[in-house]
Design an enzyme around this catalytic site. Sequence first.
Site, short mmCIF file in Angstrom:
data_model
loop_
_atom_site.label_atom_id
_atom_site.label_comp_id
_atom_site.label_asym_id
_atom_site.label_seq_id
_atom_site.Cartn_x
_atom_site.Cartn_y
_atom_site.Cartn_z
N GLU A 175 0.83 -1.22 0.00
CA GLU A 175 0.00 0.00 0.00
C GLU A 175 0.85 1.26 0.00
O GLU A 175 0.69 2.16 0.83
CB GLU A 175 -0.98 -0.03 1.17
N GLU A 377 -5.50 -8.47 -1.36
CA GLU A 377 -6.23 -8.32 -0.09
C GLU A 377 -7.68 -8.03 -0.41
O GLU A 377 -7.97 -7.18 -1.24
CB GLU A 377 -5.68 -7.15 0.75
C1 BGP Z 1 -4.69 -3.05 4.72
C2 BGP Z 1 -3.36 -3.54 5.23
C3 BGP Z 1 -3.40 -4.79 6.01
C4 BGP Z 1 -4.70 -5.11 6.69
C5 BGP Z 1 -5.95 -4.62 6.01
C6 BGP Z 1 -7.20 -4.65 6.84
O1 BGP Z 1 -4.65 -1.67 4.67
O2 BGP Z 1 -2.46 -3.76 4.17
O3 BGP Z 1 -2.25 -4.85 6.79
O4 BGP Z 1 -4.67 -5.05 8.05
O5 BGP Z 1 -5.79 -3.34 5.50
O6 BGP Z 1 -7.25 -3.54 7.69
P1 BGP Z 1 -7.57 -3.67 9.23
O7 BGP Z 1 -6.56 -4.59 9.76
O8 BGP Z 1 -7.44 -2.29 9.77
O9 BGP Z 1 -8.94 -4.19 9.30
#
Ligand code: BGP
Length: 478
Positions: A175, A377
């Site tokens: 990201e 993701e």
């Molecule tokens: C993205 C990241 C992850 C992950 C995901 C979900 O931004 O790359 O590391 O955690 O989001 O977000 P969260 O964990 O805040 O629910």
Amino acid sequence: MPFPEKFLWGGAVAANQCEGAWKEDGKGDSIQDHITAGSLDKPRRFTREISEKEYYPSHTAVDFYHHYKEDIRLFGEMGFKVFRLSIAWSRIFPNGDDSEPNEAGLKFYDKVFEECAKYGIEPLVTLSHFEIPYNLVKKYQGFSDPYVTECFVRYAVTVFRRYRSKVRYWLTFNEINFATMPKGNLNILGILDEKTQDYNHPFDDRQRRFQALHNVFVASARAVSEGHKINPDFRIGCMICHITMYPLTCSPDDILECQNLDNFFNNFCGDVQVKGEYPYYIQDYFRKNEITLHITEEEKEILKQGKVDFYSFSYYMSNCVAKRMEGVELTMGNLMGGAKNPYLEASDWGWQIDPQGLRYTLQKLYDRYHIPLMVVENGLGAVDKLEDGNVHDGYRIEYLRKHIKEMEKAVDAGVDLMGYTMWGPIDLISAGTGEIKKRYGFIYVDKNSDGTGSLRRFKKDSFYWYRDVIASNGSELD
Ligand code: BGP
């Protein structure tokens, strides 16, 4: 059958959110080891010194460090073709600027990759997932010092050489476009200004931030070129947080506002990493904001030479953009919120659920770049209930099913999609709130948000569902 035969089905995690063992076998502390737990209404905090009075979830996480065999076996049981994980940079170079790598850290990932190989799972490795060694922050203000670019390249080359025959797929910075926002100062760039008191609202020097981001682009491009020299079979991608945006209304004001924000947040970093040069609209932004980047001719060439092989992104949600925000209802989201979309529902954490948005995004991105794409993701953070060793998470199945169906339509329409790694196949620490209560997994981990729990693993209903999805190469979704 729209999904190609070799489609890479799997799941994605990050070291700091699952490994724990934050001090074991010579690991140094990363920035994540300094971030406390929070919740939806209690923001996480960064402490410059580790305090015994605080709870830092990364220190123990779900202890993948000691459970990796069991966890990978479960991924194997689901039929994973790929497992996306990050290497904790501070396991390999504990201070980031060490001259020699830490052998014990390297050995750990040898074992992890060997375990993956047992089940025919290809690793997809992120080099930097919000976990820069803290020493690089303290000593150099992260990537604002070009020396940190050297440290990153040394780290990348070390792991490329070591895992040359074990890993084929790589991502450079998770990201990366987070750095277009002030909060990306620390997570992507490793900048923590002395004037920053509140990690959620850091002191921001825009000129420094964009210059540091430039250094990150150079670091990424150099890693791509070095990786290709070490093994021409390597496939190295970028990773963008794609917040899909729609104009709130059809007013041309909203449409242009949306286009500008989409370019700035979603397109800029991918354009540099895929096309090897800065796009015109960002030059305009720099001019208007009096940002003057120092870019050498040699660096321009490095960016051109270090174009990525594929484009990967995270997709959880979409939001709307309006020129005038007064009186507009707002919604939360991953990294950023926006205007609420009246046609969509939201998760318990306020992220709007938009499966069709994934198809829209895949088509937009393929049209823009014409290179293979990968969704690395996507998932639903929800509260799960463990009852007699079971979790009936029909809501998660529903979310994933709808997204996969839309992905299927995009593939059917001709988008070149390499794979899909849903986020968090095993419950892990939330990056945003630091809780484990926000669960994503097919595998439940008995751990609570205050750090207690037996760490036992349980299969949820979604575990069996995803196993069948993979076995049928996406044709059995119901
Ligand atoms: C993205 C990241 C992850 C992950 C995901 C979900 O931004 O790359 O590391 O955690 O989001 O977000 P969260 O964990 O805040 O629910």
